[in-house]
Design a protein around this motif. Sequence first.
Motif, PDB file in Angstrom:
ATOM      1  N   LEU A  58       0.823  -1.203   0.000  1.00 25.46           N
ATOM      2  CA  LEU A  58       0.000   0.000   0.000  1.00 25.46           C
ATOM      3  C   LEU A  58       0.859   1.256   0.000  1.00 25.46           C
ATOM      4  N   GLY A  59       0.203   2.383  -0.265  1.00 27.27           N
ATOM      5  CA  GLY A  59       0.894   3.663  -0.257  1.00 27.27           C
ATOM      6  C   GLY A  59       0.619   4.427   1.023  1.00 27.27           C
ATOM      7  N   HIS A  60       1.426   5.449   1.264  1.00 31.09           N
ATOM      8  CA  HIS A  60       1.234   6.329   2.419  1.00 31.09           C
ATOM      9  C   HIS A  60       0.796   7.692   1.888  1.00 31.09           C
ATOM     10  N   TYR A  61      -0.398   8.129   2.301  1.00 25.31           N
ATOM     11  CA  TYR A  61      -1.005   9.341   1.758  1.00 25.31           C
ATOM     12  C   TYR A  61      -0.944  10.521   2.731  1.00 25.31           C
ATOM     13  N   GLY A  62      -0.193  10.360   3.814  1.00 27.14           N
ATOM     14  CA  GLY A  62      -0.047  11.445   4.772  1.00 27.14           C
ATOM     15  C   GLY A  62      -1.054  11.348   5.897  1.00 27.14           C
ATOM     16  N   SER A  63      -0.858  12.186   6.904  1.00 27.43           N
ATOM     17  CA  SER A  63      -1.757  12.242   8.056  1.00 27.43           C
ATOM     18  C   SER A  63      -2.111  13.702   8.329  1.00 27.43           C
ATOM     19  N   PRO A  64      -3.318  14.148   7.982  1.00 28.55           N
ATOM     20  CA  PRO A  64      -4.400  13.378   7.346  1.00 28.55           C
ATOM     21  C   PRO A  64      -4.083  13.061   5.884  1.00 28.55           C
ATOM     22  N   PRO A  65      -4.774  12.068   5.297  1.00 29.12           N
ATOM     23  CA  PRO A  65      -4.490  11.667   3.918  1.00 29.12           C
ATOM     24  C   PRO A  65      -4.737  12.794   2.924  1.00 29.12           C
ATOM     25  N   GLN A  66      -3.881  12.851   1.921  1.00 33.19           N
ATOM     26  CA  GLN A  66      -4.004  13.828   0.838  1.00 33.19           C
ATOM     27  C   GLN A  66      -4.002  13.097  -0.496  1.00 33.19           C
ATOM     28  N   LEU A  75       6.146   4.915  -2.903  1.00 31.46           N
ATOM     29  CA  LEU A  75       7.514   5.348  -2.615  1.00 31.46           C
ATOM     30  C   LEU A  75       7.568   6.058  -1.269  1.00 31.46           C
ATOM     31  N   ASP A  76       6.589   6.922  -1.035  1.00 30.64           N
ATOM     32  CA  ASP A  76       6.537   7.652   0.229  1.00 30.64           C
ATOM     33  C   ASP A  76       6.387   6.701   1.412  1.00 30.64           C
ATOM     34  N   GLY A 105      11.169  -3.728  -4.820  1.00 32.20           N
ATOM     35  CA  GLY A 105      11.023  -2.274  -4.854  1.00 32.20           C
ATOM     36  C   GLY A 105      11.570  -1.591  -3.621  1.00 32.20           C
ATOM     37  N   SER A 106      11.154  -2.043  -2.444  1.00 34.46           N
ATOM     38  CA  SER A 106      11.623  -1.443  -1.191  1.00 34.46           C
ATOM     39  C   SER A 106      13.112  -1.695  -0.999  1.00 34.46           C
TER      40      SER A 106
END
Length: 329
Positions: A58-66, A75-76, A105-106
């Motif tokens: 999965l991806g990381h969309y920030g906190s809160p998600p954007q 990648l993030d 990938g990682s």
Amino acid sequence: MNLFYSFFALLVVLLILGIVFYFITARRYQSSDSVANSYDEWTEDGILEFYWGEHIHLGHYGSPPQRKDFITAKLDFVHEMVKWGGLDRLPRGTTLLDVGCGIGGSSRILAQDYGFSVTGVTISPQQVKRAQELTPEGVDANFFVDDAMQLSFPDASFDVVWSVEAGPHMPDKAVFAQELMRVLKPGGILVVADWNQRDERQKPLNFWEKPVMKQLLDQWSHPAFSSIEGFSELLVETGLVEGEVITADWTQATLPSWLDSIWQGIARPQGLVRFGLSGFIKSLREVPTLLLMRLAFGTGLCRFGMFRAVRTNSLEQTSKTVSQQTAQV
């Protein structure tokens, strides 16, 4: 009007056939071979890599998600996990084992951006082959077929053990925890990111959660999900953890990934041409599971857990633990 009813009847028949096809083609966990075969197939045809890129997580969309690009979010995720685990403070040349490395990938980011000496392992021979193909010469990342339930490395082999979303495939979570900690050097760091089920000891699954959870297990070769609390306890029970296991819940930060993964098939229709009708059908049959995942993580049935543990420096404690395990065998 008759034409309308005929069309509607055809849609109903197709829907019923689709549901039947979905259930009878489930990839239930049978053994490590069933997991390996599933990933071999997805890697050979290239569909998963086409839509998900080099990062099968999965991806990381920030906190809160954007709003983010799907691949950028993945990648993030790697960089956020590095920072959360405190790995960005480690020196170049740090040895790291990536358990369940996928197509690497990682591992490549950890080697290229942080200067780590990375060893990636997966149960899938095709994933190892593809990881090797994607890794440029000079990048300190090597890949091998290995079973996380019985890692082939000696005790205390690595400075860091890293694992992303591999735990649900493990039939015995206690053995998995033991192996992760065993191959860490004293003072080494374990960082794990995983899909987890809500702790049933605190709140049992209700009437609709049980069938949903069953499909999440059956469709993607998962024997079981652990809970965040349960896996933390298993790590402590290895007797190899210094202090406490640090955990975090990244459910909200990763939640947009599920619908984004479906959107990739719509936004990139060239995949229909590249993989043909069979590829389209194969991709389409994953949509219900992705939607169930979104439902489960969105309602609290499942949680995205983060785990950080440090292996004890105490040789006395380590020797005692090894002796106890030997006696049990």
